[in-house]
Each structure stands twice: as C-alpha cells, then as structure tokens.
Enzyme design. Structure first.
Site, PDB file in Angstrom:
ATOM      1  N   ARG A  72       0.941  -1.020  -0.038  1.00 19.77           N
ATOM      2  CA  ARG A  72      -0.056  -0.005  -0.082  1.00 19.77           C
ATOM      3  C   ARG A  72       0.851   1.090   0.157  1.00 19.77           C
ATOM      4  NH1 ARG A  72      -4.170  -0.970   5.037  1.00 19.77           N
ATOM      5  NH2 ARG A  72      -5.598   0.413   3.778  1.00 19.77           N
ATOM      6  N   CYS A  76       9.066 -23.931 -26.687  1.00 21.00           N
ATOM      7  CA  CYS A  76       9.449 -22.880 -27.452  1.00 21.00           C
ATOM      8  C   CYS A  76      10.598 -21.824 -27.307  1.00 21.00           C
ATOM      9  CB  CYS A  76       8.233 -22.061 -28.274  1.00 21.00           C
ATOM     10  SG  CYS A  76       7.529 -21.125 -26.871  1.00 21.00           S
ATOM     11  N   HIS A 110      -8.349 -10.845 -11.723  1.00 19.35           N
ATOM     12  CA  HIS A 110      -6.831 -10.442 -11.970  1.00 19.35           C
ATOM     13  C   HIS A 110      -6.099 -11.621 -12.139  1.00 19.35           C
ATOM     14  CE1 HIS A 110      -6.628  -5.940 -11.489  1.00 19.35           C
ATOM     15  NE2 HIS A 110      -7.599  -6.283 -11.835  1.00 19.35           N
ATOM     16  N   LEU A 146     -17.524 -13.439  10.006  1.00 19.38           N
ATOM     17  CA  LEU A 146     -17.939 -14.433   9.462  1.00 19.38           C
ATOM     18  C   LEU A 146     -18.151 -15.834  10.441  1.00 19.38           C
ATOM     19  CD1 LEU A 146     -16.032 -14.782   6.142  1.00 19.38           C
ATOM     20  CD2 LEU A 146     -18.047 -13.628   6.604  1.00 19.38           C
ATOM     21  N   CYS A 196       3.027 -19.901 -21.260  1.00 15.90           N
ATOM     22  CA  CYS A 196       3.750 -19.455 -22.425  1.00 15.90           C
ATOM     23  C   CYS A 196       2.965 -18.601 -23.202  1.00 15.90           C
ATOM     24  CB  CYS A 196       4.472 -20.506 -23.116  1.00 15.90           C
ATOM     25  SG  CYS A 196       5.358 -19.816 -24.650  1.00 15.90           S
ATOM     26  N   THR A 240     -13.125  -4.450   2.508  1.00 13.05           N
ATOM     27  CA  THR A 240     -12.746  -3.474   1.569  1.00 13.05           C
ATOM     28  C   THR A 240     -14.105  -2.290   1.705  1.00 13.05           C
ATOM     29  OG1 THR A 240     -11.853  -2.904  -0.224  1.00 13.05           O
ATOM     30  CG2 THR A 240     -13.549  -4.307  -0.508  1.00 13.05           C
TER      31      THR A 240
HETATM   32 ZN   LIG Z   1       6.046 -21.923 -25.469  1.00 12.35          ZN
END
Ligand SMILES: [Zn+2]
Length: 241
Positions: free
Chosen positions: A26, A146, A114, A229, A122, A184
């Site tokens: 933060r 690759c 996210h 909770l 890859c 939040t």
């Molecule tokens: Zn790859």
C-alpha cells in the site's frame, strides 16, 4: 438478509489478505522499501512494459515479494467463507487478489478477476506451467517447448482484465439480490469495477476500517472479516438446531 437471499455474491477484498498475514503493498512505508530495494515502485515493476523489457528484474521482484508469500496458508476468514458457501449462504466469490486464497481454502465458485499466480503460461505457444516452475529457478523461466519467457496468468499494470472474466463477473452480479463486501470499502477498485452491474438493493459491508462510502450500505459492520464470518456461522448453526 443473508438468510432470506436467493443469491448472494461476495466481493472479497484486501483486508482478508492482511488477516491471513499476507504482505499487501500500500502507500507508505512498504512501498518505499520496495523502491529502495529495486529502484522502482511495485507498480512500475509489476507492469506489462516492465515485464516486456526487464524480465530478469521483474522475476527477481516477483519471486521475492509475491511468490515467497504463498507458503502462508489461507487465514480463518477464507475457510469460513468456504463453509458459508457450502451451506448455501453465499453463491459466488469475486476477488482481484492473486494468491488463489478462496480456492485454496475450499471455495468452489470463485472468479479471480486479476488471475492467479498459481497459473503460468507461455504467451507464444500457450503451454501451462505450475508455480514451482517459476519458483525453482532464479533465472527467467523459459518455455520448454519454444524457449519464450513464461509469464504468470495475472493482470499486470497497464493490462486489461480479460473480457470473458468481466462478463462472467457481471453476470453473477446481475443474478445477486444481496451483495456482501468483505474487507474493503465501496470506493475500492474491486467495488468500483463491479457494483455498476448489481441490480439488487441489499448491500452489506464488513470491514475493520470505517470509510465515508459505508453510509451507502444497508448494513455496515465494523469488524475484522474473520471475526464477523465466525459470528455468522454461529448464528447459522443456531438456526439449524
Ligand atoms: Zn512456448
């Protein structure tokens, strides 16, 4: 409200991570320490432009500051959330946090806006790699097929959230008749991104910090999330007796 709801969507925020003992960058002291150590702010390093030009530095930061933390198990609040989901009190959990904590605690219907640092791939050929593949080297992790640099399946600063993920989250929000915000406030990025899709009229916020936006909630319960909770579970069990 929770008992009578048909469909409750949970937005799981920053404080739940802190309650689990995870580092949260933060403003203030911690971000200054990051800048001292790496010469850049966390936002600068954890960005798509930094990743494309300075991969070794990106990975040094990523391993030291984020991947180290995954050994910390999910806190009590996440297990309580899983329990409440299993009991039908919650239907969906949405988070922007990258540590995969709700799922690790047993939550089933989780949307990680996210992404998650447990998934890596890859970008060239799409081959997937587990987190250990990134952790077990101090170099840039390269694709075994690759040779391109593997990247975490997370949104870096400067990148857009995947459309399919947003659509899924929006659809869940539209189904909800109760929205429960945990750890939040309503002005956070998480809430700002999603509350526009919510068509219900019942809004509950549980957070230890008070914030001016809490006046828009029907119920603001000022508490640590895990404590609150826990109390909801006790109440639920009393009803079931
Ligand atoms: Zn790859």
């Amino acid at each position: 409200m929770l008992k009578e709801s048909r469909y409750t969507v949970v937005l799981s925020g920053r404080a739940m991570l802190e309650e689990s003992g995870y580092p949260v960058v933060r403003d203030g002291g911690e971000s200054y320490a990051i800048e001292e150590k790496y010469g850049y702010s966390a936002e600068e390093i954890f960005s798509s432009s930094f990743f494309s030009t300075r991969k070794q530095q990106f990975y040094d930061f990523y391993r030291n500051e984020l991947l180290q933390a995954v050994d910390i198990p999910p806190g009590k609040g996440y297990y309580e959330m899983a329990r409440l989901e299993e009991s039908g009190i919650f239907q969906t959990i949405i988070t922007r946090r990258l540590f995969h904590l709700p799922s690790r605690a047993g939550c089933r219907n989780v949307i990680e806006l996210h992404g998650s640092i447990f998934r890596n791939y890859c970008p060239h050929c799409g081959r997937e790699y587990p987190i250990e593949y990134i952790r077990n080297t101090d170099k840039i992790p390269l694709c075994q097929s690759c040779g391109q640099a593997v990247r975490p399946d997370v949104i870096l600063f400067g990148e857009m959230v995947d459309n399919q993920v947003i659509t899924r989250a929006a659809t869940e929000m539209q189904k909800a008749d109760v929205l429960l915000v945990l750890g939040t406030n309503l002005k956070s990025f998480l809430c700002s991104q999603l509350t526009g899709y919510y068509e219900g009229d019942k809004l509950i916020v549980i957070d230890e910090e008070d914030h001016f936006s809490n006046k828009d909630a029907d119920i603001f319960w000022q508490s640590r999330v895990d404590d609150a909770l826990g109390e909801i579970i006790i109440e639920m069990e009393r009803d079931n007796e």
